[in-house]
Design a protein around this motif. Sequence first.
Motif: not given
Length: 114
Positions: A28, A34, A49, A54, A56, A79
């Motif tokens: 990110s 992530h 996903t 989240h 994107i 994360c």
Amino acid sequence: MSSEPVKRYFRKRVDLFRLLHKLKLWPSHSGTLHGIKSMVEKGEYAEITTHCDHVIIVHNSKRSRVARWLRNKWFFDTCTQCRIPQWKLVKYSQSVFTPHYGSDLTTEADVRRR
């Protein structure tokens, strides 16, 4: 069995979608790494996903921030909600990106098109 993981060599300038499909990681803007749960390609764009839910929308680019961060292995933290396993981080850290050597991540369909 050897405790040292095997180095994996990839071409430096591969499509971002192929790289994301292979690594299943997303850095990110804040530097948090992530895990990718699913990726749906829609032409030049893809909907990603993450495991922390989240969503994107990204553009396919070889020179994007994400592609550079993945090739150079730049991230500050992982994360906590995605819970990326340690073996995946070790495998990622052993990846080598070179311009003239390694897998260009082509698929069977790409080979048939040539």
